[in-house]
Structure formats: C-alpha cells, structure tokens
Design a protein around this motif. Structure first.
Motif, PDB file in Angstrom:
ATOM      1  N   ASP A  48     -58.744 -13.063  17.425  1.00 33.11           N
ATOM      2  CA  ASP A  48     -59.419 -13.492  16.141  1.00 33.11           C
ATOM      3  C   ASP A  48     -58.859 -12.619  14.815  1.00 33.11           C
ATOM      4  N   SER A  49     -58.384 -11.646  14.918  1.00 36.18           N
ATOM      5  CA  SER A  49     -57.805 -10.783  13.875  1.00 36.18           C
ATOM      6  C   SER A  49     -56.227 -11.197  13.574  1.00 36.18           C
ATOM      7  N   GLY A  50     -55.727 -11.819  14.515  1.00 36.45           N
ATOM      8  CA  GLY A  50     -54.439 -12.086  14.473  1.00 36.45           C
ATOM      9  C   GLY A  50     -53.410 -11.156  14.927  1.00 36.45           C
ATOM     10  N   ILE A  51     -53.909  -9.845  15.489  1.00 35.79           N
ATOM     11  CA  ILE A  51     -52.995  -8.631  15.829  1.00 35.79           C
ATOM     12  C   ILE A  51     -52.144  -9.228  17.051  1.00 35.79           C
ATOM     13  N   GLU A  52     -52.678  -9.909  18.068  1.00 38.60           N
ATOM     14  CA  GLU A  52     -52.005 -10.053  19.006  1.00 38.60           C
ATOM     15  C   GLU A  52     -50.660 -10.760  18.877  1.00 38.60           C
ATOM     16  N   SER A  53     -49.726 -10.295  19.764  1.00 40.72           N
ATOM     17  CA  SER A  53     -48.157 -10.783  19.331  1.00 40.72           C
ATOM     18  C   SER A  53     -47.529 -10.882  20.764  1.00 40.72           C
ATOM     19  N   GLU A  54     -46.677 -11.684  21.049  1.00 38.83           N
ATOM     20  CA  GLU A  54     -46.184 -11.950  22.305  1.00 38.83           C
ATOM     21  C   GLU A  54     -44.894 -11.092  22.375  1.00 38.83           C
ATOM     22  N   THR A  55     -44.476 -10.414  21.139  1.00 40.06           N
ATOM     23  CA  THR A  55     -43.029  -9.666  21.292  1.00 40.06           C
ATOM     24  C   THR A  55     -43.401  -8.358  21.032  1.00 40.06           C
ATOM     25  N   LYS A  56     -44.419  -7.746  21.251  1.00 38.00           N
ATOM     26  CA  LYS A  56     -44.809  -6.374  20.870  1.00 38.00           C
ATOM     27  C   LYS A  56     -43.603  -5.242  21.382  1.00 38.00           C
ATOM     28  N   SER A  57     -43.083  -4.394  20.518  1.00 40.01           N
ATOM     29  CA  SER A  57     -42.324  -3.522  21.193  1.00 40.01           C
ATOM     30  C   SER A  57     -43.230  -2.536  21.839  1.00 40.01           C
ATOM     31  N   ASP A  58     -42.550  -1.479  22.688  1.00 42.81           N
ATOM     32  CA  ASP A  58     -43.103  -0.526  23.238  1.00 42.81           C
ATOM     33  C   ASP A  58     -43.587   0.530  22.062  1.00 42.81           C
ATOM     34  N   PHE A  59     -43.010   0.670  21.054  1.00 37.46           N
ATOM     35  CA  PHE A  59     -43.667   1.543  20.025  1.00 37.46           C
ATOM     36  C   PHE A  59     -44.954   0.842  19.449  1.00 37.46           C
ATOM     37  N   GLU A  60     -44.772  -0.380  19.280  1.00 37.77           N
ATOM     38  CA  GLU A  60     -46.243  -0.870  19.009  1.00 37.77           C
ATOM     39  C   GLU A  60     -47.286  -1.023  19.780  1.00 37.77           C
ATOM     40  N   LYS A  61     -46.929  -0.934  20.984  1.00 40.77           N
ATOM     41  CA  LYS A  61     -48.034  -0.971  22.243  1.00 40.77           C
ATOM     42  C   LYS A  61     -48.393   0.399  22.050  1.00 40.77           C
ATOM     43  N   TYR A  62     -47.421   1.469  22.086  1.00 36.75           N
ATOM     44  CA  TYR A  62     -47.668   2.918  22.190  1.00 36.75           C
ATOM     45  C   TYR A  62     -48.792   3.250  20.772  1.00 36.75           C
ATOM     46  N   ASP A  63     -48.206   2.684  19.644  1.00 36.63           N
ATOM     47  CA  ASP A  63     -48.952   3.133  18.601  1.00 36.63           C
ATOM     48  C   ASP A  63     -50.655   2.489  18.655  1.00 36.63           C
ATOM     49  N   GLU A  64     -50.547   1.614  19.020  1.00 32.83           N
ATOM     50  CA  GLU A  64     -52.223   0.945  19.013  1.00 32.83           C
ATOM     51  C   GLU A  64     -52.942   1.795  19.714  1.00 32.83           C
ATOM     52  N   LEU A  65     -52.375   2.108  20.941  1.00 32.88           N
ATOM     53  CA  LEU A  65     -53.354   3.187  21.794  1.00 32.88           C
ATOM     54  C   LEU A  65     -53.423   4.260  21.168  1.00 32.88           C
ATOM     55  N   VAL A  66     -52.403   4.990  20.628  1.00 36.83           N
ATOM     56  CA  VAL A  66     -52.524   6.244  19.911  1.00 36.83           C
ATOM     57  C   VAL A  66     -53.663   6.453  18.933  1.00 36.83           C
ATOM     58  N   TRP A  67     -53.425   5.365  17.835  1.00 31.84           N
ATOM     59  CA  TRP A  67     -54.183   5.295  16.913  1.00 31.84           C
ATOM     60  C   TRP A  67     -55.884   5.043  17.181  1.00 31.84           C
ATOM     61  N   SER A  68     -55.818   4.326  18.407  1.00 32.98           N
ATOM     62  CA  SER A  68     -57.128   4.260  19.078  1.00 32.98           C
ATOM     63  C   SER A  68     -57.585   5.366  19.657  1.00 32.98           C
ATOM     64  N   GLY A  69     -56.768   6.044  20.077  1.00 31.58           N
ATOM     65  CA  GLY A  69     -57.355   7.534  20.716  1.00 31.58           C
ATOM     66  C   GLY A  69     -57.590   8.500  19.662  1.00 31.58           C
ATOM     67  N   MET A  70     -57.071   8.477  18.532  1.00 30.06           N
ATOM     68  CA  MET A  70     -57.348   9.412  17.402  1.00 30.06           C
ATOM     69  C   MET A  70     -58.837   8.955  16.959  1.00 30.06           C
ATOM     70  N   LEU A  71     -58.968   7.706  16.664  1.00 30.69           N
ATOM     71  CA  LEU A  71     -60.115   7.102  16.022  1.00 30.69           C
ATOM     72  C   LEU A  71     -61.329   7.722  17.194  1.00 30.69           C
ATOM     73  N   ASN A  72     -61.193   7.497  18.424  1.00 28.41           N
ATOM     74  CA  ASN A  72     -62.325   7.936  19.403  1.00 28.41           C
ATOM     75  C   ASN A  72     -62.290   9.329  19.455  1.00 28.41           C
ATOM     76  N   PHE A  73     -61.286  10.077  19.280  1.00 29.40           N
ATOM     77  CA  PHE A  73     -61.671  11.350  19.244  1.00 29.40           C
ATOM     78  C   PHE A  73     -62.407  11.962  17.939  1.00 29.40           C
ATOM     79  N   LYS A  74     -62.269  11.230  16.898  1.00 26.91           N
ATOM     80  CA  LYS A  74     -63.045  11.653  15.546  1.00 26.91           C
ATOM     81  C   LYS A  74     -64.436  11.539  15.834  1.00 26.91           C
ATOM     82  N   ASP A  75     -64.586  10.349  16.680  1.00 29.52           N
ATOM     83  CA  ASP A  75     -65.864   9.886  16.935  1.00 29.52           C
ATOM     84  C   ASP A  75     -66.656  10.839  18.009  1.00 29.52           C
ATOM     85  N   LYS A  76     -65.606  11.541  18.530  1.00 35.01           N
ATOM     86  CA  LYS A  76     -66.155  12.591  19.740  1.00 35.01           C
ATOM     87  C   LYS A  76     -66.471  11.770  20.946  1.00 35.01           C
ATOM     88  N   ASP A  77     -65.803  10.591  21.085  1.00 31.91           N
ATOM     89  CA  ASP A  77     -65.664   9.746  22.185  1.00 31.91           C
ATOM     90  C   ASP A  77     -64.402  10.178  22.966  1.00 31.91           C
TER      91      ASP A  77
END
Length: 309
Positions: free
Chosen positions: A21-50
């Motif tokens: 829905d947001s248009g974030i999905e891509s067929e050609t994501k690099s490993d950097f993009e995949k990695y960074d999406e997970l890391v930023w989510s990890g940081m947001l979850n950490f800040k929320d104490k999840d």
C-alpha cells in the motif's frame, strides 16, 4: 566554519505489514536496503522497549550482512540483555568484535550496557578482547592494507588536531589520497577509507584527479548495490549549504537547521527516501533530534515497524 559530522550514515526503513500500500515494496532491493529496513525497525522497537521484536529484527539483518555495523550488534545485544538472554547477548558482542573490529573503548562506553555491566559476561569479554580482535584480523583478505588505511586515517586526524598549518594539512591530504588511489587500483574498495574521501568533499563534483577517479567508481558501486544510495547525500547537502543557496536538501546536518534550513520541508522525507534515508521523524524518535518547526510528519512511524509475530 567546521561542522562535526556523525559517522553514522542513515538509511531506509520499511514496513512489513503495509509495503504494497505504501509503495515501499521493490523487486530489486539491494542487500543494503533489506538490511537497513530491518535495522531501522529494530531501533524503533528498541526505543519502544519491544525488545523481543527488536532482537528479531537485528538478528534477521545480520543474516543478510553479518559484518556491517558494531552499533547494530550492540543494540541487538542490549535487547537480549533486557530479555535476560545473557548468552545471546555475549555471543552478539563477541561476533561484533570478530566481524566489525568493535573498539574496546566503544564497548566500555556504550550507554545501553551500563545497567548490565555487573554481569559476568562483561568481565569475560574484557579478558579475551585482544584475542577476539586478532580473530578479526585473521579473517581479513588483505590485513596489511586494512592496517595501512587505518594509519592513513590516523594521520588524517592527527594533522587536524595537533595545530598543524593549513599547508601541512593539504600536504598530508595529498599524500593520503594519492596512496588511496593506488590501493584502490590494486586491491579494490575499502569502507574504512570514507573519512579520507570526506576530507576532499570541498572539491566533490569538481573536475580533478581525486573525484575523476572516485566518482565513477562510487557511482558504479551504488548502481550495483555495493554501496548505499545515500553515499552522496551529505556531500550534496554541504555543497548546497556552502556553495549554493545556504540550504539543505536532505537535512543530514540535523544540528544546523536554524542556520541552514531545509530547502523543501514538505518534500524532504520523499527526497530522503529516494536516496535511502529514513524520514526525519525517525531522527527525532531514535536520536532525540530537534526538527524544524515547520516539519510535519506525513505517516506515523508505526507503519515502518516490523513484527516477528
């Protein structure tokens, strides 16, 4: 005027539940993009104490790029410590040293470890720190060249802090960059050379032997997904600030929004996304950055958080 530049280069974050829905999905994501999406989510979850989801995000990221960032490993370890998973935390810290050459000074000063430092794992890691660092060196393809680049970087910093003249600084920079080109021609790219290139940023996009060599090399690596798309963002912001209209394009100098405002605040998050940077709201959430008063968050950051369940 000298502005201190954080070494942390910020990248893309993604949403697992609303990618299509947001248009974030891509067929050609690099490993950097995949990695960074997970890391930023990890940081947001950490800040929320999840911490459960934070740890899961980081661990999934490390499966993609296991030698990328000591900071990410340390936050993953802090998540494990909060979950009382001491063995997992210890293993993550040891892996950080072996894979990323994590400095002992940073290990000793990482704030999120402070409440846990009485645990035995910290004294055990300290006792074997030198051995783990040796393991890192053993796994390098060209350890002697890696060390030489470290020495070039040390010389680069020393001439800027020991009262040397501008002429001496220029002389050292010229010697460093000449050797750096020779190293790249023979051995290829080394991430650690970034600081040496940054100190030639004043001539970025000019026609000269430095950027005539490195610009096409860097652009090709970005095209192949071997470097992040955001590589030039700080260079471009500084050029706009000091050679352009005194404004920022991407807002990467987040301590200077009053002096150097963002040129198009309504589109800044879109521009940041185009080069693989997270929205400015992420900077406020994770790093307590004070954002421009006219900045309006378009989407809640919860849309960018991945959950493991």
């Amino acid at each position: 005027m000298r502005i201190l530049l954080p070494f942390l280069i910020l990248m893309t974050i993604g949403c697992s539940n609303q990618k299509k829905d947001s248009g974030i999905e891509s067929e050609t994501k690099s490993d950097f993009e995949k990695y960074d999406e997970l890391v930023w989510s990890g940081m947001l979850n950490f800040k929320d104490k999840d911490f459960k989801n934070s740890l899961a995000n980081f661990q999934e990221a490390f499966e993609i790029k296991p030698d990328e960032s000591v900071n990410d490993y340390f936050y993953a370890s802090a998540s494990a410590l909060n979950l009382k998973m001491d063995k997992v935390a210890k293993d993550l810290i040891i892996t950080a040293i072996k894979k990323t050459n994590a400095s002992e000074k940073y290990f000793d000063s990482f704030v999120e470890f402070n409440q846990f430092r009485e645990k035995m794992l910290f004294s055990e890691i300290k006792a074997d720190y030198t051995k783990y660092k040796t393991d890192f060196t053993k796994n390098l393809k060209n350890p002697e060249i890696y060390k030489e680049i470290e020495l070039l970087a040390e010389r680069d910093q020393k001439v800027r802090t020991d009262g040397s003249s501008a002429e001496e600084m220029q002389r050292i920079d010229s010697l460093n960059i000449k050797r750096l080109i020779e190293i790249n021609q023979k051995y290829g790219w080394f991430d650690k050379q970034w600081i040496l290139l940054w100190h030639h940023r004043g001539i970025h996009k000019d026609g000269n032997y430095v950027w005539n060599y490195f610009r096409p090399l860097i652009n090709e690596k970005i095209k192949k997904g071997e470097l992040r798309k955001s590589y030039w963002s700080r260079f471009d912001d500084e050029k706009s600030m000091f050679r352009g209209n005194g404004v920022q394009i991407y807002g990467t100098y987040w301590g200077n929004y009053d002096q150097f405002p963002i040129e198009n605040i309504a589109k800044v998050d879109s521009l940041r996304n185009s080069v693989g940077l997270p929205p400015l709201a992420y900077m406020r959430k994770v790093y307590d950055v004070e954002l421009p008063k006219d900045y309006a968050e378009k989407l809640p950051l919860t849309m960018y958080i991945k959950h493991s369940y």
